[in-house]
Every structure is written in C-alpha cells, then in structure tokens.
Design an enzyme around this catalytic site. Structure first.
Site, PDB file in Angstrom:
ATOM      1  CD  GLU A  75      33.320  49.785  40.248  1.00 59.84           C
ATOM      2  OE1 GLU A  75      34.144  49.944  39.330  1.00 59.84           O
ATOM      3  OE2 GLU A  75      32.704  50.722  40.778  1.00 59.84           O
ATOM      4  CG  LEU A  76      32.983  44.438  35.110  1.00 58.56           C
ATOM      5  CD1 LEU A  76      32.203  44.143  33.846  1.00 58.56           C
ATOM      6  CD2 LEU A  76      32.767  43.358  36.155  1.00 58.56           C
ATOM      7  CD  GLU A  88      32.170  49.158  44.346  1.00 58.43           C
ATOM      8  OE1 GLU A  88      33.380  48.958  44.141  1.00 58.43           O
ATOM      9  OE2 GLU A  88      31.432  48.347  44.943  1.00 58.43           O
ATOM     10  CB  CYS A 122      40.834  46.987  38.332  1.00 55.04           C
ATOM     11  SG  CYS A 122      40.624  48.118  39.714  1.00 55.04           S
ATOM     12  CD1 TRP A 155      41.736  36.782  42.391  1.00 59.42           C
ATOM     13  CD2 TRP A 155      43.565  37.765  43.210  1.00 59.42           C
ATOM     14  NE1 TRP A 155      42.551  37.100  41.329  1.00 59.42           N
ATOM     15  CE2 TRP A 155      43.684  37.707  41.806  1.00 59.42           C
ATOM     16  CE3 TRP A 155      44.606  38.341  43.949  1.00 59.42           C
ATOM     17  CZ2 TRP A 155      44.788  38.209  41.125  1.00 59.42           C
ATOM     18  CZ3 TRP A 155      45.706  38.836  43.270  1.00 59.42           C
ATOM     19  CH2 TRP A 155      45.786  38.762  41.878  1.00 59.42           C
ATOM     20  CG  ASN A 156      42.479  42.826  42.713  1.00 63.67           C
ATOM     21  OD1 ASN A 156      41.339  42.818  43.180  1.00 63.67           O
ATOM     22  ND2 ASN A 156      42.845  43.641  41.743  1.00 63.67           N
ATOM     23  CE  LYS A 174      32.097  33.550  45.562  1.00 67.71           C
ATOM     24  NZ  LYS A 174      33.509  33.126  45.482  1.00 67.71           N
ATOM     25  N   GLY A 185      35.225  42.177  39.767  1.00 68.73           N
ATOM     26  CA  GLY A 185      35.942  41.018  39.245  1.00 68.73           C
ATOM     27  C   GLY A 185      36.167  41.157  37.753  1.00 68.73           C
ATOM     28  CB  SER A 186      37.213  38.685  35.283  1.00 72.86           C
ATOM     29  OG  SER A 186      36.193  37.721  35.431  1.00 72.86           O
ATOM     30  CD  GLU A 213      42.231  43.245  33.856  1.00 69.21           C
ATOM     31  OE1 GLU A 213      41.472  42.263  33.802  1.00 69.21           O
ATOM     32  OE2 GLU A 213      42.114  44.148  34.695  1.00 69.21           O
TER      33      GLU A 213
HETATM   34  P1  NAD Z   1      36.771  36.686  38.855  1.00 69.99           P
HETATM   35  O1  NAD Z   1      35.733  37.257  37.966  1.00 69.99           O
HETATM   36  O2  NAD Z   1      37.464  35.447  38.451  1.00 69.99           O
HETATM   37  O3  NAD Z   1      36.135  36.352  40.293  1.00 69.99           O
HETATM   38  C1  NAD Z   1      35.526  37.347  41.079  1.00 69.99           C
HETATM   39  C2  NAD Z   1      34.481  36.705  41.981  1.00 69.99           C
HETATM   40  O4  NAD Z   1      33.402  36.207  41.193  1.00 69.99           O
HETATM   41  C3  NAD Z   1      34.994  35.531  42.797  1.00 69.99           C
HETATM   42  O5  NAD Z   1      34.452  35.631  44.095  1.00 69.99           O
HETATM   43  C4  NAD Z   1      34.440  34.327  42.049  1.00 69.99           C
HETATM   44  O6  NAD Z   1      34.249  33.196  42.856  1.00 69.99           O
HETATM   45  C5  NAD Z   1      33.108  34.869  41.580  1.00 69.99           C
HETATM   46  N1  NAD Z   1      32.524  34.183  40.420  1.00 69.99           N
HETATM   47  C6  NAD Z   1      33.138  33.430  39.476  1.00 69.99           C
HETATM   48  N2  NAD Z   1      32.237  33.022  38.554  1.00 69.99           N
HETATM   49  C7  NAD Z   1      31.048  33.532  38.910  1.00 69.99           C
HETATM   50  C8  NAD Z   1      29.738  33.508  38.340  1.00 69.99           C
HETATM   51  N3  NAD Z   1      29.479  32.850  37.214  1.00 69.99           N
HETATM   52  N4  NAD Z   1      28.752  34.184  38.958  1.00 69.99           N
HETATM   53  C9  NAD Z   1      28.981  34.884  40.088  1.00 69.99           C
HETATM   54  N5  NAD Z   1      30.199  34.951  40.681  1.00 69.99           N
HETATM   55  C10 NAD Z   1      31.213  34.289  40.103  1.00 69.99           C
HETATM   56  O7  NAD Z   1      37.810  37.862  39.142  1.00 69.99           O
HETATM   57  P2  NAD Z   1      39.166  37.816  40.014  1.00 69.99           P
HETATM   58  O8  NAD Z   1      40.194  37.027  39.272  1.00 69.99           O
HETATM   59  O9  NAD Z   1      38.884  37.446  41.421  1.00 69.99           O
HETATM   60  O10 NAD Z   1      39.583  39.355  40.032  1.00 69.99           O
HETATM   61  C11 NAD Z   1      40.399  39.929  39.072  1.00 69.99           C
HETATM   62  C12 NAD Z   1      39.586  40.804  38.151  1.00 69.99           C
HETATM   63  O11 NAD Z   1      38.884  41.798  38.908  1.00 69.99           O
HETATM   64  C13 NAD Z   1      40.441  41.580  37.169  1.00 69.99           C
HETATM   65  O12 NAD Z   1      39.840  41.563  35.895  1.00 69.99           O
HETATM   66  C14 NAD Z   1      40.414  43.003  37.741  1.00 69.99           C
HETATM   67  O13 NAD Z   1      40.641  44.010  36.792  1.00 69.99           O
HETATM   68  C15 NAD Z   1      39.052  43.066  38.314  1.00 69.99           C
HETATM   69  N6  NAD Z   1      38.956  44.127  39.324  1.00 69.99           N
HETATM   70  C16 NAD Z   1      38.209  45.231  39.050  1.00 69.99           C
HETATM   71  C17 NAD Z   1      38.146  46.274  39.977  1.00 69.99           C
HETATM   72  C18 NAD Z   1      37.304  47.504  39.722  1.00 69.99           C
HETATM   73  O14 NAD Z   1      37.033  48.230  40.672  1.00 69.99           O
HETATM   74  N7  NAD Z   1      36.875  47.773  38.502  1.00 69.99           N
HETATM   75  C19 NAD Z   1      38.854  46.176  41.175  1.00 69.99           C
HETATM   76  C20 NAD Z   1      39.610  45.024  41.419  1.00 69.99           C
HETATM   77  C21 NAD Z   1      39.648  43.996  40.483  1.00 69.99           C
END
Ligand code: NAD
Length: 487
Positions: A247-248, A462, A281, A149-150, A173, A225-226, A385
């Site tokens: 990308e976590l 990326e 991130c 979402w960020n 998604k 994501g996370s 984090e």
């Molecule tokens: P999140 O992991 O909660 O969710 C990300 C996405 O994954 C959402 O669309 C969610 O619906 C989906 N999701 C949730 N469970 C899933 C599953 N089991 N299988 C597949 N998809 C699933 O992360 P968030 O809270 O949206 O984002 C914040 C995190 O993203 C932070 O940890 C941040 O550091 C990281 N982030 C990393 C980068 C990077 O480039 N490394 C960039 C931006 C954000």
C-alpha cells in the site's frame, strides 16, 4: 525503558543494547527511546512466529474471534485514551483525529474477528471420472507487517485484523517515527491471553524492515509506506516468492464539475487537502475545477483556508484542523515543491511559508496551508506526492480533459469527483485509473470495501473481503473414489 521488542510475549531491549529516540514533532524533542532490533533479535522474533504458527493456525475461528474481541474490549477500556495521546505526541495529529484513528482501529479488528468464523471453502463433483474436489482456505504463514508513521495504529489493524482472523502469525515492524502507539494496541492482545509468539514486535529503522523482508522465515510482507521503499520490498520479496501487499503513496486528483454543490465540493476537498497536514496517502493533491466555476471555487476555498486552525501541539488544541508535520525533511520537501511551482509560474495565493505566530516557535515542524494557482502538469506539486498541506488548483474545460489530467501521474490510489449528474459521476468513476473513487465524498474508506492502488500506488487490497483473502492460501484436494461394492 527501551524494552520495545516483543518476542514470545516478553518485552525486551535490543540484544546489543542499541536504541533510538522517538521525537515529538511539535517540539523536536525526544519522547522516549525504543530498541533498535539486532539481527539476532529479528531471527528470534521470526522464529517465535514460526513456532507459534501451526498451533494458532489450527485454532477454530470461534476461538480466534473470541480472543480478538476480548483484546478490543480491553483496548477500549484500558489503552485507547493513552494510545490516542501518545499518537498525537509522536506523529503530531490533533488529539481528536488521533481518537478517530484509534476508535476505527478497534472497529476494524472487531469486524475481522467476526470474519474469522466465516472462513469456509467449497467443493464440487470432479470433471473426470469418479472424483470429488475440495477447495480449502488456509492461513498462509508468518507475516511481516511493516508500518508507516501517519496512521500507525489503524494500518496495523488493517493487517493483523484479517491476518490473525485467518490464523497467521506476525512480526510487526512499526515506523521508527511513531512506534509507541502501536505498542499499546499490541499490549491489549497480550492482556487478552494471546498465545506466545503469535504477535511479535521488532522496533528500529529501515534496516530492521529490510532484514525482515529478506528473512527466509517470512511468508508474506504486508507493507504500507512510500513507493521508494515499496519498490525495494517488491524486489527483495521476489527472490523467494514471498507474498506481498504493498500500500504505497498517491497523488489523488479531485475533479469539480460545474454542476457540483459548490459548498460541499469546497469543504470536501479542503478537509482532504489539509487533514493530518496533508500527510495522508489519499490526501487531495490536485484540484481540477471546471472553467465556468473556477474563480468562484478558488475564492471560497481561500476564504475557508483562512479559517483553518493549526495546532502547535495537538494535545493542547485537540479540535484543530492541522498540526505539525512529521519532521524537518517533510517540511523541506513541501518548501521545495512550492518553490518549484513558483519558479515555473505558479502563483501562491495562500500560505507558502512557515506560519509566523508566536505559538509556532516551539522548535516544531510547521508549514502553513497553501493554495497555488496557475499550475501546470510539469510542476512537482502536480506529478509527485507532496505529502504536505498544499492545494494546487487548475481549471479544465471538458470531461475528457479532466480525466486525462487526473490520470496523468503514475500513481493510482484515490480520486474524488464532485457532480450532481449520475452520468458524469459514473463515466468519471470508470475512467479514472485508481483503486478507489469518491463521488461527492472525500474519503474512499469503508471497512467492507477494498482499499488499495493501481500503478505506483501498490499491489493488492486491504479491508473488505480481499483484505482477508490476502492472508489465505487456496488448496485444492482431489479425492478419487471407486465403484460401490455389489452395484
Ligand atoms: P517509508 O517508506 O519511509 O517507511 C515505511 C516503513 O518502512 C517504516 O517502518 C520504515 O522503517 C520501513 N522501511 C524503510 N526502508 C525499508 C526497507 N528498505 N525495507 C523494509 N522496510 C523499510 O514511509 P513513511 O514515510 O513511514 O510513510 C509515508 C508514506 O506511506 C507515504 O508515501 C504515504 O502515501 C504512504 N502511505 C500509504 C498508504 C496506503 O494505504 N496506500 C497509507 C498510509 C501511508
């Protein structure tokens, strides 16, 4: 109203009618509902992308480039403004930061549109007998792009920019927290004439993402994501050897050496700590300052924190330094990290609370910019984090100690170094275990440079050349030939 699924270029509601609200974090109030995709919707979206793939893959780079550029012309003219506004409404960042994100989005897609015309292969004379080898680069298939979402719009561009240029098709998604801005970017591609099924969208929660990752019709998962979700995705994807780019999260250190330009080092770290309320991130999570300038650094840092502006609503205060956090759970995590630090002897010298001014009584999710000293490596703020507006600052004595402290978490996304010495800078850059190092800058992003993590921060890169390469498969064709007649 909740027709937020895009399958074969038709916006539609969920097959079983399920919806969920998207919440404005400045008020904790719904903006609008989105569809919660059903299993049948997900199947239909993947099928659409599978059917579209061979035709899209066989278009010329020139055609794909033209369409992508046209989409961005339309996006800039018709959707950019609305996209920035809805982005602020759904994820809280002040409007000017939203504009920055959506403009960069269009830049990234234009950049990769040009790259579509530069995808070539190679060839060479065979090593054994009369043969010649050709190395082809081909699009790898149907991609599930799963977004956080960020930076929802920008991070979609980092995926569909190179992916569409390569000839892949997509099921996107978006995050359930911030899906609406993404829909406007996608609409620009439809307006530009993108063929049916090339770009599909399934909205909903984590279960929708999990179903996509498990789907046999998906060839690659491009995820941001996370760490927690990334690990689950890696496990599921491994079952069918799906390609992944993950990308976590991160826990970026910022090392300030005594010879640094103090003012630049304070301002640089400050912006990277509190921008987007610390929910980036590559946010600075830990600041290490060389002993001899520690007191001066903390004093100036605190001084500048007092001048930060926090928007209760990023639409009303577009220039603010920070806005609300994404949700109540995010605020609670910050509160727990700060509490954990103070319980172990950490001293909060700024913030450490929900801001008190009247304008913050909107029902939204706020946390004040916080500075903690007397921190130790055991504290959660120093090893996890926090993803919030918290700056723990610790002193160090020697170069080796700084690098050791910086490398002491399992993450490895970004690190920052402030020094005037080229020797120090280069040794530090080589010694830091992370995918990107900023020296005297507070951002490691450049369209042309690779972006990604080591360790828990993920797999793959990326942007730049690797960002395109990760949407291509390499094929070797070996051609044997006989003697020339009559010779
Ligand atoms: P999140 O992991 O909660 O969710 C990300 C996405 O994954 C959402 O669309 C969610 O619906 C989906 N999701 C949730 N469970 C899933 C599953 N089991 N299988 C597949 N998809 C699933 O992360 P968030 O809270 O949206 O984002 C914040 C995190 O993203 C932070 O940890 C941040 O550091 C990281 N982030 C990393 C980068 C990077 O480039 N490394 C960039 C931006 C954000």
């Amino acid at each position: 109203m909740s027709e937020t699924l895009l399958i074969n270029n038709r916006w539609q509601a969920s097959g079983d009618g399920n919806t969920r609200p998207v919440i404005n974090p400045a008020y904790n109030r719904p903006i609008r509902d989105i569809a919660e995709a059903s299993a049948a919707d997900i199947d239909a979206a993947v099928m659409a992308a599978q059917v579209a793939f061979p035709r899209w893959a066989s278009t010329s780079g020139r055609e794909r480039a033209a369409l992508m550029h046209k989409a961005m012309d339309i996006f800039r003219a018709q959707y950019l403004d609305a996209c920035a506004r809805v982005l602020t409404q759904e994820n809280g960042k002040p409007l000017n930061d939203s504009f920055k994100e959506v403009r960069y989005t269009a830049d990234v897609i234009d950049f990769y549109a040009d790259e579509a015309r530069r995808i070539t292969g190679s060839h060479f004379a065979g090593d054994m007998g009369a043969s010649h080898s050709f190395v082809l680069k081909q699009p790898l298939g149907v991609v599930a792009a799963i977004l956080p979402w960020n930076f929802p719009v920008d991070l979609l561009a980092w995926k569909i920019g190179p992916g569409l240029a390569a000839g892949c098709t997509f099921v996107v998604k978006p995050s359930e927290e911030a899906p609406l801005s993404v829909l406007l970017l996608v609409q620009a591609f439809l307006d530009a004439g993108l063929p049916e099924g090339v770009l599909n969208v399934v909205t909903g929660g984590g279960a929708v993402g999990a179903a996509l990752v498990d789907h046999p019709g998906i060839d690659k998962v491009a995820f941001t994501g996370s760490v927690e979700t990334g690990v689950k995705i890696a496990q599921t994807a491994a079952k069918t050897m799906k390609r992944t780019t993950l990308e976590l999260g991160g826990s970026a250190p910022c090392i300030i050496f005594a010879d640094a330009d103090l003012e630049a080092a304070v301002k640089g770290a400050l912006r990277r700590c509190y921008s987007h309320t610390g929910q980036i991130c590559i946010s600075v999570n830990r600041i290490f300052v060389q002993e001899s300038i520690f007191e001066a650094y903390v004093e100036r840092f605190r001084d500048l924190v007092t001048r930060l502006t926090i928007a209760a609503d990023g639409l009303q205060e577009p220039n603010a330094d920070m806005g609300p956090m994404i949700n109540a759970a995010a605020v609670e995590k910050v509160r727990q990290h700060v509490q954990d630090a103070t319980a172990q002897g950490g001293r909060v010298v700024m913030g450490g609370e929900v801001p008190q001014a009247e304008k913050f009584s909107t029902g939204g999710f706020y946390y004040a910019p916080t500075v903690i000293v007397d921190v130790t490596p055991e504290m959660r703020v120093m090893r996890e984090e926090t993803f919030g507006p918290v700056a723990p600052i610790a002193p160090f004595r020697t170069f080796d100690e700084a690098i050791q402290l910086a490398n002491s978490t399992p993450y490895g996304l970004a690190a920052y170094v402030y020094t005037r010495s080229l020797d120090t800078a280069f040794h530090a850059a080589r010694g830091l275990r992370c995918g990107g190092v900023g020296i005297n800058v507070n951002d490691i992003t450049d369209i042309r440079g690779p972006f990604g993590g080591m360790g828990l921060s993920g797999i793959g890169r990326e942007l730049g050349e690797p960002g395109l390469e990760s949407y291509l498969e390499t094929k070797h064709i070996r051609l044997g030939y006989g003697p020339i007649n009559g010779l």
